[in-house]
Design a protein around this motif. Structure first.
Motif, PDB file in Angstrom:
ATOM      1  N   LEU A 114      40.999  46.420  54.987  1.00 24.32           N
ATOM      2  CA  LEU A 114      41.725  46.151  53.694  1.00 24.32           C
ATOM      3  C   LEU A 114      40.449  45.856  52.709  1.00 24.32           C
ATOM      4  O   LEU A 114      39.671  44.691  53.071  1.00 24.32           O
ATOM      5  N   ASP A 115      40.512  46.491  51.671  1.00 28.32           N
ATOM      6  CA  ASP A 115      39.087  45.635  50.923  1.00 28.32           C
ATOM      7  C   ASP A 115      40.077  45.268  49.550  1.00 28.32           C
ATOM      8  O   ASP A 115      40.419  46.531  48.664  1.00 28.32           O
ATOM      9  N   LEU A 116      39.866  43.702  48.718  1.00 29.12           N
ATOM     10  CA  LEU A 116      40.128  43.230  47.816  1.00 29.12           C
ATOM     11  C   LEU A 116      38.851  42.414  46.872  1.00 29.12           C
ATOM     12  O   LEU A 116      38.973  41.696  46.062  1.00 29.12           O
ATOM     13  N   SER A 117      37.305  43.423  47.001  1.00 32.55           N
ATOM     14  CA  SER A 117      37.203  43.456  46.386  1.00 32.55           C
ATOM     15  C   SER A 117      37.389  43.278  44.678  1.00 32.55           C
ATOM     16  O   SER A 117      37.644  43.829  44.151  1.00 32.55           O
ATOM     17  N   TYR A 118      35.958  43.015  43.920  1.00 32.95           N
ATOM     18  CA  TYR A 118      35.821  43.185  42.496  1.00 32.95           C
ATOM     19  C   TYR A 118      37.182  43.320  41.961  1.00 32.95           C
ATOM     20  O   TYR A 118      37.588  43.499  41.046  1.00 32.95           O
TER      21      TYR A 118
END
Length: 311
Positions: free
Chosen positions: A131-135
């Motif tokens: 899961l990528d919730l960066s930026y």
């Protein structure tokens, strides 16, 4: 954005539809176009739902990245395993959006405008691994945010500058989590309880946060030294912003000696000495006030006597 309800309805796959049709005859031009239309994303994928507009679909991967989307696609193929919504302008995800995405393994919402995620978003995404919730603009991680997504192995929450609060039970139940990136946020404190329930954690990146390295940080730092393999680059970026005596010090350079003052305790003799000093100071204060009063009274009498002699 209004609430959108998503219902999972069994949809026939293209192969099943053809299997119950008439026996194929000689090739027809229209049928020859089907593979090209599927590849172009304008025909139903193998999951039974058509590929979303402005997205490309291939091998159970749906790529909607970099399309300047303000909202998520309304429907996804039910067999989607890899979904990329990165580099858009999405500000919210509707509740229940992943209800039908039971095969989802990888989800990227990187570089959007998300402030929060709806409760129970991952309730049916039990196979989600990355899961990528960066930026984004996330401000806090509530309790049970990743509830039911027990298969998560990696979570990237880096570069959320407004992220200042992580609930002690935000990562509850993520026993398979190995990589957690919380770097470059707004965290000044992180509860040990938020991490000690992650037995598989190997890498934790926390650099670039305004850490306040007071007594409350000691349990976390002690746990980190014993459990996590520090990344060299991240350990250099993790610095204390306060208190003043340790400002600028690398977070991982702090030892038990650095928190020695947090464990100072007073003995009975210390309390007796403090009481004695307080008593002496009180007596001295009373005596001083008495002498000042006597001196003032004498001065007043002397001044009055001098005036009477002059008359």
């Amino acid at each position: 954005m209004g609430s959108v309800q998503h219902h999972c309805c069994p949809q026939p796959k293209m192969g099943d539809t053809w299997a119950h049709g008439p026996r194929p005859g000689p090739p027809r031009p229209a049928l020859l176009l089907v593979p090209l239309l599927v590849a172009a994303g304008v025909m139903p994928s193998d999951g039974g739902a058509s590929c979303p507009v402005l997205c490309t679909c291939h091998n159970q991967a749906v790529d909607c990245s970099g399309q300047r989307l303000f909202s998520v696609p309304p429907e996804l193929p039910v067999d989607t395993r890899n979904l990329s919504l990165a580099h858009n302008r999405i500000a919210a995800v509707p509740p229940g959006y992943l209800t039908c995405s039971r095969e989802l393994r990888v989800l990227s919402l990187r570089n959007n405008s998300l402030v929060e995620l709806p409760a129970g978003l991952f309730l049916h995404a039990k196979r989600l691994a990355q899961l990528d919730l960066s930026y984004n603009n996330l401000s806090h991680l509530p309790a049970g945010m990743f509830q039911a997504a027990h298969g998560l192995v990696r979570i990237d929450l880096s570069h959320n500058p407004g992220l200042r609060r992580v609930h002690p039970r935000a990562f509850q139940g993520l026993v398979q989590l190995r990589d957690l990136d919380l770097s470059f946020g707004g965290l000044a404190f992180l509860s040990l309880e938020a991490l000690e329930g992650l037995p598989g954690l190997v890498t934790l990146q926390i650099g670039g946060n305004p850490w306040v390295c007071g007594c409350t940080m000691e349990p976390l730092l002690k746990w980190l030294r014993n459990r996590v393999q520090r990344c060299t680059a991240d350990s250099q970026l993790a610095e204390c912003r306060g208190p003043p005596e340790v400002e600028g010090a690398p977070l991982f350079s702090l030892t038990e000696e650095s928190f020695k003052a947090c464990h100072l305790t007073l003995t009975l003799d210390d309390y007796l000495f403090i009481a004695f000093v307080g008593f002496v100071v009180s007596i001295a204060s009373v005596a001083t006030n008495f002498l000042l009063g006597v001196t003032a009274n004498c001065c007043h009498r002397w001044s009055k006597a001098s005036e009477e002699e002059e008359i």
